[in-house]
Write an enzyme that holds these catalytic residues in place. Structure first.
Site, PDB file in Angstrom:
ATOM      1  N   GLU A 190       0.864  -1.193   0.000  1.00 58.34           N
ATOM      2  CA  GLU A 190       0.000   0.000   0.000  1.00 58.34           C
ATOM      3  C   GLU A 190       0.894   1.234   0.000  1.00 58.34           C
ATOM      4  OE1 GLU A 190      -3.193  -0.036   2.895  1.00 58.34           O
ATOM      5  OE2 GLU A 190      -3.672  -2.125   2.455  1.00 58.34           O
ATOM      6  N   HIS A 215      -8.840   9.835   3.257  1.00 63.09           N
ATOM      7  CA  HIS A 215      -8.479   8.724   2.360  1.00 63.09           C
ATOM      8  C   HIS A 215      -8.703   9.209   0.933  1.00 63.09           C
ATOM      9  CE1 HIS A 215      -8.085   4.838   0.519  1.00 63.09           C
ATOM     10  NE2 HIS A 215      -7.775   4.312   1.683  1.00 63.09           N
ATOM     11  N   ARG A 228      -0.916   9.042   1.759  1.00 64.57           N
ATOM     12  CA  ARG A 228      -2.318   9.470   1.528  1.00 64.57           C
ATOM     13  C   ARG A 228      -2.503  10.974   1.480  1.00 64.57           C
ATOM     14  NH1 ARG A 228      -5.287   5.065   5.277  1.00 64.57           N
ATOM     15  NH2 ARG A 228      -4.704   3.394   3.884  1.00 64.57           N
ATOM     16  N   HIS A 259     -11.097  10.030   6.990  1.00 66.80           N
ATOM     17  CA  HIS A 259     -10.876   8.598   7.198  1.00 66.80           C
ATOM     18  C   HIS A 259     -10.362   8.266   8.592  1.00 66.80           C
ATOM     19  CE1 HIS A 259     -10.056   4.503   6.024  1.00 66.80           C
ATOM     20  NE2 HIS A 259      -8.756   4.628   6.274  1.00 66.80           N
ATOM     21  N   ARG A 287      -0.895   9.023   9.025  1.00 64.32           N
ATOM     22  CA  ARG A 287      -0.720   7.597   9.322  1.00 64.32           C
ATOM     23  C   ARG A 287      -0.302   6.798   8.090  1.00 64.32           C
ATOM     24  NH1 ARG A 287      -4.413   3.049   9.164  1.00 64.32           N
ATOM     25  NH2 ARG A 287      -5.933   4.495   8.315  1.00 64.32           N
TER      26      ARG A 287
HETATM   27  P1  FAD Z   1     -13.316   1.134  16.537  1.00 59.41           P
HETATM   28  O1  FAD Z   1     -13.011  -0.124  15.815  1.00 59.41           O
HETATM   29  O2  FAD Z   1     -13.940   2.212  15.788  1.00 59.41           O
HETATM   30  O3  FAD Z   1     -14.190   0.786  17.819  1.00 59.41           O
HETATM   31  C1  FAD Z   1     -14.786   1.798  18.576  1.00 59.41           C
HETATM   32  C2  FAD Z   1     -15.781   1.173  19.531  1.00 59.41           C
HETATM   33  O4  FAD Z   1     -16.230   2.157  20.455  1.00 59.41           O
HETATM   34  C3  FAD Z   1     -17.021   0.624  18.872  1.00 59.41           C
HETATM   35  O5  FAD Z   1     -17.363  -0.583  19.517  1.00 59.41           O
HETATM   36  C4  FAD Z   1     -18.076   1.684  19.171  1.00 59.41           C
HETATM   37  O6  FAD Z   1     -19.398   1.183  19.205  1.00 59.41           O
HETATM   38  C5  FAD Z   1     -17.631   2.095  20.568  1.00 59.41           C
HETATM   39  N1  FAD Z   1     -18.110   3.404  21.029  1.00 59.41           N
HETATM   40  C6  FAD Z   1     -17.939   4.630  20.477  1.00 59.41           C
HETATM   41  N2  FAD Z   1     -18.499   5.569  21.246  1.00 59.41           N
HETATM   42  C7  FAD Z   1     -19.029   4.934  22.312  1.00 59.41           C
HETATM   43  C8  FAD Z   1     -19.740   5.360  23.469  1.00 59.41           C
HETATM   44  N3  FAD Z   1     -20.045   6.649  23.712  1.00 59.41           N
HETATM   45  N4  FAD Z   1     -20.135   4.426  24.365  1.00 59.41           N
HETATM   46  C9  FAD Z   1     -19.897   3.109  24.156  1.00 59.41           C
HETATM   47  N5  FAD Z   1     -19.228   2.658  23.085  1.00 59.41           N
HETATM   48  C10 FAD Z   1     -18.798   3.557  22.188  1.00 59.41           C
HETATM   49  N6  FAD Z   1      -6.822   0.384   9.369  1.00 59.41           N
HETATM   50  C11 FAD Z   1      -5.898  -0.550   9.049  1.00 59.41           C
HETATM   51  O7  FAD Z   1      -4.914  -0.730   9.778  1.00 59.41           O
HETATM   52  N7  FAD Z   1      -6.041  -1.297   7.932  1.00 59.41           N
HETATM   53  C12 FAD Z   1      -7.108  -1.175   7.084  1.00 59.41           C
HETATM   54  O8  FAD Z   1      -7.216  -1.886   6.092  1.00 59.41           O
HETATM   55  C13 FAD Z   1      -8.079  -0.187   7.396  1.00 59.41           C
HETATM   56  N8  FAD Z   1      -9.142   0.013   6.587  1.00 59.41           N
HETATM   57  C14 FAD Z   1     -10.127   0.871   6.978  1.00 59.41           C
HETATM   58  C15 FAD Z   1     -11.281   0.974   6.203  1.00 59.41           C
HETATM   59  C16 FAD Z   1     -12.335   1.761   6.632  1.00 59.41           C
HETATM   60  C17 FAD Z   1     -13.584   1.867   5.795  1.00 59.41           C
HETATM   61  C18 FAD Z   1     -12.233   2.470   7.856  1.00 59.41           C
HETATM   62  C19 FAD Z   1     -13.372   3.311   8.342  1.00 59.41           C
HETATM   63  C20 FAD Z   1     -11.071   2.391   8.606  1.00 59.41           C
HETATM   64  C21 FAD Z   1     -10.020   1.584   8.186  1.00 59.41           C
HETATM   65  N9  FAD Z   1      -8.856   1.475   8.939  1.00 59.41           N
HETATM   66  C22 FAD Z   1      -7.913   0.560   8.587  1.00 59.41           C
HETATM   67  C23 FAD Z   1      -8.725   2.186  10.214  1.00 59.41           C
HETATM   68  C24 FAD Z   1      -9.056   1.208  11.358  1.00 59.41           C
HETATM   69  O9  FAD Z   1     -10.165   0.414  10.988  1.00 59.41           O
HETATM   70  C25 FAD Z   1      -9.403   1.929  12.651  1.00 59.41           C
HETATM   71  O10 FAD Z   1      -8.487   2.940  12.911  1.00 59.41           O
HETATM   72  C26 FAD Z   1      -9.363   0.955  13.819  1.00 59.41           C
HETATM   73  O11 FAD Z   1     -10.158  -0.168  13.525  1.00 59.41           O
HETATM   74  C27 FAD Z   1      -9.836   1.635  15.087  1.00 59.41           C
HETATM   75  O12 FAD Z   1     -10.012   0.658  16.080  1.00 59.41           O
HETATM   76  P2  FAD Z   1     -10.546   1.090  17.509  1.00 59.41           P
HETATM   77  O13 FAD Z   1     -10.693  -0.171  18.277  1.00 59.41           O
HETATM   78  O14 FAD Z   1      -9.709   2.162  18.044  1.00 59.41           O
HETATM   79  O15 FAD Z   1     -11.972   1.760  17.216  1.00 59.41           O
HETATM   80  C1  SIN Z   2      -7.481   0.800   2.818  1.00 59.56           C
HETATM   81  O1  SIN Z   2      -7.763  -0.374   2.644  1.00 59.56           O
HETATM   82  O2  SIN Z   2      -7.194   1.597   1.911  1.00 59.56           O
HETATM   83  C2  SIN Z   2      -7.506   1.348   4.205  1.00 59.56           C
HETATM   84  C3  SIN Z   2      -6.241   1.028   4.858  1.00 59.56           C
HETATM   85  C4  SIN Z   2      -6.028   1.888   6.064  1.00 59.56           C
HETATM   86  O3  SIN Z   2      -6.813   2.770   6.366  1.00 59.56           O
HETATM   87  O4  SIN Z   2      -5.004   1.675   6.705  1.00 59.56           O
END
Ligand code: FAD
Ligand code: SIN
Length: 520
Positions: free
Chosen positions: A115, A243, A290, A352, A387
Site C-alpha cells: 500500500e 483517504h 495518503r 478517514h 498515518r
Molecule cells: P473502533 O473499531 O472504531 O471501535 C470503537 C468502539 O467504540 C465501537 O465498539 C463503538 O461502538 C464504541 N463506542 C464509540 N463511542 C461509544 C460510546 N459513547 N459508548 C460506548 N461505546 C462507544 N486500518 C488498518 O490498519 N487497515 C485497514 O485496512 C483499514 N481500513 C479501513 C477501512 C475503513 C472503511 C475504515 C473506516 C477504517 C479503516 N482502517 C484501517 C482504520 C481502522 O479500521 C481503525 O483505525 C481501527 O479499527 C480503530 O479501532 P478502535 O478499536 O480504536 O476503534
Molecule cells: C485501505 O484499505 O485503503 C484502508 C487502509 C487503512 O486505512 O489503513
C-alpha cells in the site's frame, strides 16, 4: 450499577484486545459498546489489511516508513515499539489465539500486499474485508469468555472522575483519577454507574463529523469529547487523514475503495483515462502517502472543475484476479452501476482517520490516574502528522496488549471506589429531543467541517468555522440540558465538541505538515 476490575469502553480491535488480555489473566472485565451488534465499529470495515512483515523487512525499515509517512512528526519510540512488537503479536494473538484467517499463497505462506508509503509488500489481509475477519473472531472469543461481560446498546456518557463526581468535595485536592463512567442503557433509557478500578477508553474515531467519510455511523468523537470534559491532555487534533479513494456517486453511498487496489497496480486517472500522479509525486506516483495523493486529487478536481476522478484497475489486472482479490469492492461497485473489471471507478477523497487524540504514554496511560486510552481515540505519537496505511489495526493490537500489561502490573484487589461516593446522575430533561433538530445540527457540523476544516485549510475558513461551531455548541448544550437523554443527543453534543477541538487545533497551527495543510 456495575462494578468490575476494568471497564473497557469500545469493542473494536483496541478495546476488544485489551479486554481479552485482561480476562485471560483472570480480571473481571465489563466491555461496553453503544452499538446493538458488538462487532459494529471502524475495525469491522477495515479493508486493505494489517501490517505484518515483508520478506526482507526489519523493525528499522518499517519505522523508517512510518516516520516518512508521518512527516517526521512521529514519536519515534512508539513507531519502533509497533514495528518490533507487532509481527509476534499477530502470530500469537490474531493467528493462534483468535484463529483469524488471513489469505495465503500457494505455498501456504501469508500473502503480502503493498500500500501507499510502504517500501516493500508487508500487509496481510483477508480478501478486501480484513477488519471483518479480525473483529468477528475477536468478538466470538469474548462472547464466550467467563471473565467478560459485554454490555451492548449501552452508550458511555461521561467518564467519572473524583474531582468532578465525588460527593466529597475535598477530593478536588487530590490527583485527578478516573473511577468508571456514566452509561446510558438505550433500551431501558436509564443511566447506570459503571464503577471500575481501571477504565480504558477505546471509542475509535471521528469521521462522522465530516460530510464525506469512510467511517460508519458510530465514529462521532464520543471518546475525544468525554476525555476533554474530564480534562485529559489532547494532542495533534489537527491531523485528520483523508483517504484519497472513496467511491463517488451523486446522492449515492460512500464506501472505501481500498488502497490495496492501487497496491495491486490500479492507477488514478482523469475521465479521459490519463494518469496524473506522476506530476505530483514523480518518485512514488499512485503509491505516495495518503496526504499527498488526496491533495493531488483535490487539485485535479478544483483546477479542472471535476466532481471526481477515477481509478483504472481493469487495464492492470485480469477479471479473475480483480474478483478474487477484491470481491466486496467488486460487488458494491456493481450494485452502484460500475463494473470494475471493465469500467473506471469514480472516486473522491473523504475523512478517514484521526491521527491525534488523547495523549498517552507508551503503555496507554493518559494524564488522569487509572484512565487508559487505546486505538484511534488515543495518540501516543505513532502516526505523527499522517498515518502509514494499514498501521492502525496493528496499533490497536499492540497498545491493547500494552495497556492490559500495565494494568495487570499495577492493579490491586482493593476496590477504592464505591457508588455511594459518587454523585447520582441527574436528568434535567423535560421532553424527548426532536430528531429533526438533531439531524439538522449534525448536518451543519458536517458541512462546516467539510468546507472549512477539510483537506485545505486557511485562517479565514478556520475563523469562520470556530465562530459557527461555538454558536452551535451553545445551542446544542441548551438542547442537551432540556431534553431527555438519547444516544443521538449524546452523539450530537460529542460531535460539536470534537469538531471544536479539531478546528481550534487546526487554527492554532499555521505550519502545513502531513495531513494538516494550510493555504494561509
Ligand atoms: P473502533 O473499531 O472504531 O471501535 C470503537 C468502539 O467504540 C465501537 O465498539 C463503538 O461502538 C464504541 N463506542 C464509540 N463511542 C461509544 C460510546 N459513547 N459508548 C460506548 N461505546 C462507544 N486500518 C488498518 O490498519 N487497515 C485497514 O485496512 C483499514 N481500513 C479501513 C477501512 C475503513 C472503511 C475504515 C473506516 C477504517 C479503516 N482502517 C484501517 C482504520 C481502522 O479500521 C481503525 O483505525 C481501527 O479499527 C480503530 O479501532 P478502535 O478499536 O480504536 O476503534
Ligand atoms: C485501505 O484499505 O485503503 C484502508 C487502509 C487503512 O486505512 O489503513
Amino acid at each position: 450499577m456495575y462494578q468490575s476490575d476494568v471497564l473497557v469502553i469500545g469493542s473494536g480491535i483496541a478495546g476488544g484486545i485489551t479486554a481479552l488480555q485482561l480476562a485471560d489473566a483472570g480480571l473481571e472485565v465489563l466491555l461496553v459498546t453503544r452499538s446493538k451488534d458488538p462487532t459494529d465499529s471502524n475495525t469491522y470495515y477495515a479493508q486493505g489489511g494489517i501490517i505484518y512483515k515483508g520478506k526482507s523487512d526489519s523493525p528499522k525499515l518499517l519505522t523508517k516508513d512510518i516516520i516518512l509517512a508521518g512527516a517526521n512528526l512521529n514519536n519515534e519510540k512508539s513507531a519502533y515499539i509497533l514495528a518490533k512488537e507487532g509481527p509476534k503479536l499477530i502470530e500469537d494473538i490474531l493467528i493462534k489465539r483468535l484463529n483469524t484467517s488471513f489469505d495465503r499463497d500457494e505455498n501456504g505462506q501469508l500473502s503480502l500486499s503493498l500500500e501507499g508509503g510502504h517500501s516493500i509488500s508487508r500487509i496481510i489481509h483477508s480478501k478486501d474485508a480484513t477488519g471483518k475477519a479480525i473483529e468477528i473472531s475477536l468478538i466470538n472469543v469474548l462472547k464466550k469468555h467467563p471473565n467478560v461481560k459485554i454490555l451492548q446498546n449501552h452508550t458511555a456518557i461521561d467518564l467519572l472522575t473524583m474531582s468532578h463526581h465525588s460527593k466529597d468535595k475535598k477530593k478536588v485536592y487530590l490527583e485527578e483519577e478516573c473511577c468508571g463512567a456514566y452509561i446510558f442503557d438505550n433500551e431501558t433509557k436509564k443511566v447506570l454507574h459503571a464503577i471500575a478500578k481501571r477504565t480504558v477508553l477505546a471509542t475509535g474515531g471521528i469521521g462522522q463529523i465530516f460530510l464525506r467519510t469512510t467511517n460508519p455511523k458510530g465514529a462521532r468523537g464520543d471518546g475525544l469529547a468525554m476525555a476533554s470534559r474530564a480534562r485529559t491532555r489532547i494532542i495533534n487534533a489537527e491531523y485528520i487523514q483523508f483517504h484519497p479513494t472513496t467511491f463517488y456517486k451523486e446522492y449515492g453511498p460512500l464506501f472505501l475503495i481500498s488502497e490495496a487496489v492501487r497496491g495491486a497496480g490500479g492507477k488514478l486517472v482523469n475521465k479521459n483515462g490519463a494518469t496524473f500522479m506522476e506530476k505530483y509525486s514523480p518518485e512514488w506516483k499512485d503509491l505516495a502517502t495518503r496526504d499527498i495523493v488526496a491533495r493531488s486529487i483535490l487539485n485535479e478536481m478544483l483546477t479542472k472543475s471535476l466532481s471526481n476522478v477515477y481509478i483504472n484497475i481493469y487495464s492492470y489486472l485480469s477479471k479473475n484476479k480483480i474478483k478474487k482479490l477484491f470481491p466486496n469492492i467488486y460487488r458494491k461497485c456493481l450494485e452502484n452501476g460500475v463494473d470494475i473489471t471493465q469500467d473506471l471507478i469514480p472516486i473522491v477523497p473523504s475523512a478517514h482517520y484521526f491521527c491525534g487524540g488523547v495523549w498517552t504514554d507508551e503503555w496507554g496511560k493518559t494524564t488522569i490516574r487509572n484512565l487508559y486510552a487505546v486505538g484511534e481515540v488515543a495518540c501516543n505519537g505513532l502516526h505523527g502528522a499522517n498515518r502509514l496505511a494499514s498501521a492502525s489495526l496493528l496499533e490497536g493490537l499492540v497498545w491493547g496488549i500494552r495497556a492490559a500489561k500495565d494494568i495487570l502490573n499495577n492493579i490491586t484487589n482493593l476496590f477504592q471506589f464505591n457508588k455511594r461516593d459518587i454523585l447520582p446522575w441527574i436528568d434535567t430533561g423535560i421532553e424527548d429531543p426532536d430528531p429533526a433538530l438533531i439531524q439538522q445540527d449534525m448536518n451543519v457540523i458536517k458541512h462546516i467541517m467539510w468546507n472549512y476544516v477539510g483537506l485545505i485549510r486557511s485562517t479565514k475558513r478556520l475563523d469562520r468555522a470556530i465562530r459557527e461551531l461555538r454558536n452551535l455548541e451553545i445551542e446544542i448544550e441548551h438542547f442537551y440540558r432540556i431534553s431527555r437523554i438519547t444516544d443521538s443527543l449524546i452523539g450530537l453534543r460529542n460531535s460539536v465538541q470534537s469538531a471544536l477541538i479539531i478546528t481550534t487545533a487546526a487554527w492554532k497551527n499555521h505550519n502545513s505538515c502531513g495531513c494538516h495543510y494550510r493555504e494561509l
